[in-house]
Write a protein that holds these residues in place. Sequence first.
Motif, mmCIF file in Angstrom:
data_model
loop_
_atom_site.group_PDB
_atom_site.id
_atom_site.type_symbol
_atom_site.label_atom_id
_atom_site.label_comp_id
_atom_site.label_asym_id
_atom_site.label_seq_id
_atom_site.Cartn_x
_atom_site.Cartn_y
_atom_site.Cartn_z
ATOM 1 N N PHE A 14 0.832 -1.206 0.000
ATOM 2 C CA PHE A 14 0.000 0.000 0.000
ATOM 3 C C PHE A 14 0.870 1.261 0.000
ATOM 4 C CE2 PHE A 14 -2.101 3.375 2.431
ATOM 5 C CZ PHE A 14 -3.254 3.555 1.664
ATOM 6 N N ILE A 15 1.951 1.261 0.792
ATOM 7 C CA ILE A 15 2.845 2.432 0.854
ATOM 8 C C ILE A 15 3.508 2.673 -0.499
ATOM 9 C CG2 ILE A 15 4.968 3.312 1.896
ATOM 10 C CD1 ILE A 15 4.171 1.837 4.468
ATOM 11 N N ILE A 16 3.929 1.592 -1.167
ATOM 12 C CA ILE A 16 4.585 1.736 -2.472
ATOM 13 C C ILE A 16 3.629 2.319 -3.500
ATOM 14 C CG2 ILE A 16 5.567 0.426 -4.394
ATOM 15 C CD1 ILE A 16 6.727 -1.501 -2.266
ATOM 16 N N VAL A 17 2.407 1.788 -3.547
ATOM 17 C CA VAL A 17 1.424 2.299 -4.505
ATOM 18 C C VAL A 17 1.115 3.765 -4.223
ATOM 19 C CG1 VAL A 17 -0.975 2.084 -5.283
ATOM 20 C CG2 VAL A 17 0.406 0.025 -4.933
ATOM 21 N N PHE A 18 0.994 4.101 -2.951
ATOM 22 C CA PHE A 18 0.704 5.486 -2.584
ATOM 23 C C PHE A 18 1.829 6.419 -3.028
ATOM 24 C CE2 PHE A 18 0.987 9.004 0.494
ATOM 25 C CZ PHE A 18 -0.277 9.558 0.345
ATOM 26 N N GLN A 19 3.076 6.015 -2.832
ATOM 27 C CA GLN A 19 4.212 6.839 -3.214
ATOM 28 C C GLN A 19 4.304 7.006 -4.729
ATOM 29 O OE1 GLN A 19 6.061 8.623 -1.253
ATOM 30 N NE2 GLN A 19 5.082 7.834 0.613
#
Length: 355
Positions: A14-19
């Motif tokens: 989720f953090i990677i997609v958000f970034q």
Amino acid sequence: MSTTWIIVAFILGFIIVFQIAKASEYVAILKGEEKTRKESNRINAFLLLAFLVVGLFGVWYCNEILKDKILPEAASDHGEQIDRMIWITLGITFFVFVVTQVLLFWFAYKYQEKENRQAYYFPHDNKLEMIWTVIPAIVLTVLVGFGLYYWFQITGEAPKNAQVVEVTGSQFKWEFRYPGKDGKLGRKYFKEINETKSNPLGQIWNDPDNHDDVVGSQEMHIVVGKPVKLVINAKDVIHDVGLAHFRMKMDAVPGMPTTMWFTPKFTTREMKAKYGDNFNYELSCDQMCGAGHFGMRGVVIVESQAEFNIWMAKQTPQYVTANKITTPAAPAQATPAADTTKVAGAVSMVTTTKH
């Protein structure tokens, strides 16, 4: 431990997609939002067209490699009609599917956003409304009409010469009852069901029609080329008689007998010759009926009339089993006349001696 790692991986993803989304937003601002949107539209339009080609190829490929995995030819006369209706339905829906999908993805590609192009808007068109409403309604009405016609045939009155078999489902087995020489099934009552007294179906023994009925389980015998009427019941919950090879299906409802009839076309021996020795006509329960539902399977034996008669002659009526009736011994053969004279003389001598 594995659950913890799955949660951690999900959070990191989720953090990677958000970034990535945030980075794309910053790039769009730097390059100009309008320019970025047009480039994105162009890429998406091409990808949609590629998806159309790959998707249609996938549909063809899946059907090609799986075509031998479907059921064999219908093994009943009603099944032929059902198959014909299915192929007509598939043909119509496949045609509509291809046309609509090609138009959908082609339009998305052809009419992508470009300079000096303005979309044409119209709020309503009576002609289009009539076309895409009336034509599908007519086609569906015809298909439903054929379905109802076949349904009323299957559930209608069976021919007078039809073989009658009663099918009863319970968790998790099938039981079958065949009428004897009188051709009639005797009456039964659910309160008479008693496994310990060899009365699994609740037959009423005072009814003479029950005296020659034969009861079996897990294996149903029917005659090839002869109509067979199934009288379907259930003891406990709703089951469903599924005869996929004959293209037949009917619910088994407690307290409410249902019927259907069909004529088998091929014997089990003929189907084994076509599809291998492992072939069997299967009777499955097509209704989720409990924890053991997956194992509720029976076998249908389709045989010639002569073979059925031989099998039937070997069966013992349930009335005889339940009431522990033994077959009376054959009467002794009469003594020949000459021997009778000798026996009479011997008896006379014994009598004289005693006196």
